[in-house]
Motif scaffolding. Sequence first.
Motif, mmCIF file in Angstrom:
data_model
loop_
_atom_site.group_PDB
_atom_site.id
_atom_site.type_symbol
_atom_site.label_atom_id
_atom_site.label_comp_id
_atom_site.label_asym_id
_atom_site.label_seq_id
_atom_site.Cartn_x
_atom_site.Cartn_y
_atom_site.Cartn_z
ATOM 1 N N UNK A 75 0.851 -1.213 0.000
ATOM 2 C CA UNK A 75 0.000 0.000 0.000
ATOM 3 C C UNK A 75 0.876 1.249 0.000
ATOM 4 N N UNK A 76 1.939 1.230 0.839
ATOM 5 C CA UNK A 76 2.844 2.396 0.897
ATOM 6 C C UNK A 76 3.519 2.577 -0.463
ATOM 7 N N UNK A 77 3.887 1.455 -1.075
ATOM 8 C CA UNK A 77 4.521 1.532 -2.410
ATOM 9 C C UNK A 77 3.539 2.139 -3.418
ATOM 10 N N UNK A 78 2.289 1.661 -3.390
ATOM 11 C CA UNK A 78 1.272 2.185 -4.339
ATOM 12 C C UNK A 78 0.990 3.666 -4.092
ATOM 13 N N UNK A 79 1.208 4.108 -2.842
ATOM 14 C CA UNK A 79 0.992 5.528 -2.512
ATOM 15 C C UNK A 79 2.134 6.383 -3.057
ATOM 16 N N UNK A 80 3.178 5.731 -3.571
ATOM 17 C CA UNK A 80 4.333 6.487 -4.075
ATOM 18 C C UNK A 80 5.518 6.439 -3.133
ATOM 19 N N UNK A 81 5.442 5.564 -2.142
ATOM 20 C CA UNK A 81 6.547 5.432 -1.194
ATOM 21 C C UNK A 81 6.270 6.175 0.101
ATOM 22 N N UNK A 82 7.125 5.934 1.090
ATOM 23 C CA UNK A 82 6.886 6.446 2.443
ATOM 24 C C UNK A 82 6.962 7.977 2.496
ATOM 25 N N UNK A 83 7.873 8.595 1.743
ATOM 26 C CA UNK A 83 7.971 10.062 1.764
ATOM 27 C C UNK A 83 6.636 10.691 1.361
ATOM 28 N N UNK A 84 6.079 10.148 0.268
ATOM 29 C CA UNK A 84 4.792 10.691 -0.256
ATOM 30 C C UNK A 84 3.675 10.371 0.719
ATOM 31 N N UNK A 85 3.656 9.120 1.178
ATOM 32 C CA UNK A 85 2.572 8.631 2.053
ATOM 33 C C UNK A 85 2.443 9.505 3.294
ATOM 34 N N UNK A 86 3.593 9.888 3.888
ATOM 35 C CA UNK A 86 3.532 10.670 5.145
ATOM 36 C C UNK A 86 3.904 12.135 4.933
ATOM 37 N N UNK A 128 9.963 -13.046 8.144
ATOM 38 C CA UNK A 128 10.880 -11.985 7.693
ATOM 39 C C UNK A 128 12.237 -12.614 7.429
ATOM 40 N N UNK A 129 12.870 -12.178 6.370
ATOM 41 C CA UNK A 129 14.208 -12.677 6.029
ATOM 42 C C UNK A 129 15.004 -11.493 5.491
ATOM 43 N N UNK A 130 16.296 -11.656 5.275
ATOM 44 C CA UNK A 130 17.052 -10.572 4.643
ATOM 45 C C UNK A 130 16.398 -10.105 3.344
ATOM 46 N N UNK A 131 15.988 -11.056 2.514
ATOM 47 C CA UNK A 131 15.386 -10.696 1.221
ATOM 48 C C UNK A 131 14.053 -9.971 1.423
ATOM 49 N N UNK A 132 13.250 -10.455 2.377
ATOM 50 C CA UNK A 132 11.929 -9.836 2.611
ATOM 51 C C UNK A 132 12.109 -8.428 3.187
ATOM 52 N N UNK A 133 13.061 -8.291 4.094
ATOM 53 C CA UNK A 133 13.313 -6.976 4.709
ATOM 54 C C UNK A 133 13.763 -5.977 3.649
ATOM 55 N N UNK A 134 14.540 -6.445 2.679
ATOM 56 C CA UNK A 134 15.003 -5.558 1.598
ATOM 57 C C UNK A 134 13.853 -5.239 0.650
ATOM 58 N N UNK A 135 12.993 -6.233 0.370
ATOM 59 C CA UNK A 135 11.823 -5.985 -0.501
ATOM 60 C C UNK A 135 10.946 -4.905 0.136
ATOM 61 N N UNK A 136 10.727 -5.025 1.452
ATOM 62 C CA UNK A 136 9.863 -4.052 2.142
ATOM 63 C C UNK A 136 10.501 -2.667 2.135
ATOM 64 N N UNK A 137 11.800 -2.584 2.502
ATOM 65 C CA UNK A 137 12.454 -1.275 2.569
ATOM 66 C C UNK A 137 12.557 -0.630 1.195
ATOM 67 N N UNK A 138 12.753 -1.446 0.168
ATOM 68 C CA UNK A 138 12.788 -0.875 -1.189
ATOM 69 C C UNK A 138 11.406 -0.354 -1.570
ATOM 70 N N UNK A 139 10.346 -1.054 -1.107
ATOM 71 C CA UNK A 139 8.977 -0.594 -1.385
ATOM 72 C C UNK A 139 8.701 0.725 -0.653
ATOM 73 N N UNK A 140 9.234 0.843 0.582
ATOM 74 C CA UNK A 140 9.032 2.074 1.370
ATOM 75 C C UNK A 140 9.827 3.220 0.751
ATOM 76 N N UNK A 141 10.979 2.883 0.157
ATOM 77 C CA UNK A 141 11.789 3.919 -0.507
ATOM 78 C C UNK A 141 12.581 4.774 0.475
ATOM 79 N N UNK A 142 12.961 4.202 1.609
ATOM 80 C CA UNK A 142 13.736 4.984 2.595
ATOM 81 C C UNK A 142 15.126 5.287 2.033
#
Length: 375
Positions: A75-86, A128-142
């Motif tokens: 959802x955060x990714x679809x919103x355009x990432x965390x910067x946009x979302x918040x 959660x795994x290294x790969x999953x944590x990276x997928x999530x953080x890349x989706x958030x765009x931090x």
Amino acid sequence: MTAAVTYESIKTCKQSGARLGRVHTPHGVIETPAFMPVGTQATVKTMSPEELKTMDAQIILSNTYHLFIRPGHEIVKDAGGLHKFMNWDRPILTDSGGFQVFSLSNMRKITEEGVTFKSHLNGDKLFLSPEKAMEIQNALGSDIMMAFDECPPFPAEYEYVKKSLERTTRWAERCLQSHARPQDQGLFAIIQGGMHEDLRKLSAEQLTSMDFPGYAIGGLSVGEPKHLMYEVLDYTTPLMPANKPRYLMGVGSPDALIEGAIRGIDMFDCVLPTRIARNGTCMTSSGRLVIRNAKYATDFGPLDAKCSCYTCTNYSRAYIRHLIKADETFGIRLTTIHNLHFLLQLMREVREAIKEDRLLDFRDTFFAAYGLNDN
Ligand SMILES: Cc1ccc(CCc2c3nc[nH]c3cc3c(=O)[nH]c(N)nc23)cc1
């Protein structure tokens, strides 16, 4: 986007290991040593982005674990990432989620693959795994992402800490492999090793050989006595590259920020200022103040006469005490504004002291005034 995350050294202090620097990120610059307000669920509780900018917060933190289980990183990714979302256009750092699994979820199982756990919200079985944590953080765009690590409990057996840090190193390698956007997001590795000098050295050597853009010290602020934390810092910070940012995770009481800066730490985070604000405890230059105390009922002065924040400029202790006692939301907004401003202001004064080579004197003056009952 500019290059990933880089560290610019401005000055090293003659009196101590302290240093003045800037961390450059795609969303802006962070002057260090810096305190980073925590915004776990995509908000620094009760604060608007404008209020955070007014107090010159230059970076905020958010959390892979929390945003993964709610609202979901897609959802955060679809919103355009965390910067946009918040609506925050300055730098964001996200933790990798491992630590939060251990501190929040009651059922969890660690394997080489990753961590299986139950959501602390609805008991769903998650992974959660290294790969999953990276997928999530890349989706958030931090801008700054933390490698997926295990933070051993305190105390912990030497052998357990050794095996754990070696797995954390293998996990860090997997994070590097699965990082989608190394060109514009800085991935920091987290040095573990508990309270053992040889294990901290082993972890630092293994991780610095992989050349990450920044390094954190994990495994501290987990219930160990403060003198033990300072001892670990004494022998760990010198093992960290001088030309990369050094982030001490989970540390934020005023005395620990100063002691950490003296030992060469550049970045700090802590839930303390926002957490204690919610029960009306305030950080002031003469120590902690519990506003609910009856003696403040008719005290019409500011929380801290030396503070220039919005709260201290416009409201009295009596008024804030009334709001907190009446459970009025505006009350915790005022204590939060004050506590965040207090720590951000403290770091401005620490940076000034480093510039003028007087950080150790600053520490002595600050401690003399600040009731050392702070924890
Ligand atoms: C939003 C946010 C909240 C909290 C944090 C830091 C959370 C945190 C620790 N907090 C206290 N001690 C800590 C140790 C570790 C650690 O060893 N590894 C990781 N990944 N995080 C830690 C980061 C981001």
